[in-house]
Design an enzyme around this catalytic site. Sequence first.
Site, PDB file in Angstrom:
ATOM      1  N   PRO A   1      41.321  38.971  38.887  1.00 32.63           N
ATOM      2  CA  PRO A   1      40.633  38.483  40.062  1.00 32.63           C
ATOM      3  C   PRO A   1      41.163  39.008  41.381  1.00 32.63           C
ATOM      4  O   PRO A   1      42.355  38.946  41.652  1.00 32.63           O
ATOM      5  CB  PRO A   1      40.928  36.992  39.987  1.00 32.63           C
ATOM      6  CG  PRO A   1      42.234  36.879  39.288  1.00 32.63           C
ATOM      7  CD  PRO A   1      42.550  38.209  38.674  1.00 32.63           C
ATOM      8  N   GLU A   2      40.263  39.513  42.167  1.00 31.81           N
ATOM      9  CA  GLU A   2      40.570  39.734  43.573  1.00 31.81           C
ATOM     10  C   GLU A   2      39.791  38.653  44.316  1.00 31.81           C
ATOM     11  O   GLU A   2      39.277  37.728  43.687  1.00 31.81           O
ATOM     12  CB  GLU A   2      40.155  41.155  43.985  1.00 31.81           C
ATOM     13  CG  GLU A   2      40.920  42.209  43.189  1.00 31.81           C
ATOM     14  CD  GLU A   2      40.602  43.643  43.574  1.00 31.81           C
ATOM     15  OE1 GLU A   2      40.366  43.896  44.767  1.00 31.81           O
ATOM     16  OE2 GLU A   2      40.587  44.501  42.689  1.00 31.81           O
TER      17      GLU A   2
END
Length: 273
Positions: free
Chosen positions: A2-3
Amino acid sequence: MPELPEVENVVRTLSSSIRANAEILDFIFYRPDLRWKFPKKEMTLLRGQAIQTIQRRAKYILINFKDDTLISHLGMTGKWTYYHELDQKKFNPEKHDHLLIVFKSREVLVYSDPRRFGFIDVVSQDQLEKYFAHIGIEPMEQISESMIQKFKNLDRPIKTALMDQSFVVGIGNIYACEALFQSHVNPKKSCKKISVAGFKNIFKNVQSILSSAIEMGGSSISDYVDVQGAKGSFQNQFQVYGREGKACTRCDTKIKRVVQAGRSTFYCPSCQK
DNA sequence: CTGAAGACCTGCCTGC
DNA sequence: TGCAGGCAGGTCTTCA
């Protein structure tokens, strides 16, 4: 995994899944730790308390209770999955299911994380500001002239600077590569050699890419899904990330992969100057 | 102080 | 088929 766009979608789907004022019945631990030990004592004190709000700060998920906040970071492969109704006693955890949050409503959240780079913390609300004191500003905020000056003074490549969470948060490997492609800037270019206008353009592109990615549910490369199990689709928009050896969508040159600060960087050697 | 490399973990893919 | 090596969305620690 995840960004910022992926974490934002996890937060949005968490908020819309869990019913308002859901009260915690219990936590079930299938191992003592992730990246660090679970703060079991502090977590246990949250039993009987109701969730007030769920927010994102940088790549952290903040689940707010009356006096305390449960902080969750997903690392690379962390995932929360929501179950509308689940009997935790009959629940058969999969190999990488490490934690359950069981609600009085019988709703359940399962935390899974193969690599266990994620972590959970509990922080009292008056300590929250201190907890995040050392991290940078949100990328969707206006980037001030003084922040641009900070970047201009860095003697390092723009790509690693963009990913440094102490200046601007939320930009990870994918979106750093994509934003620099959009900006026609070579990821190896030193911050010192980029003009103020150049930085303004880079951050404008960071913002537009992050907002499109949020709209598209994030990027699902191998395993990212939101809490309802839905994949994102921004991976279909990648211009450079993961495209080593393929043709640049602008000039047909082969996309190159290099390693910067231990991370793969993808760029077009011809149209990113 | 700065910036890069190493460490933390498991799974998957490639090539011998 | 098996096994070594490299790679993966992040961040904390160590080292130069």
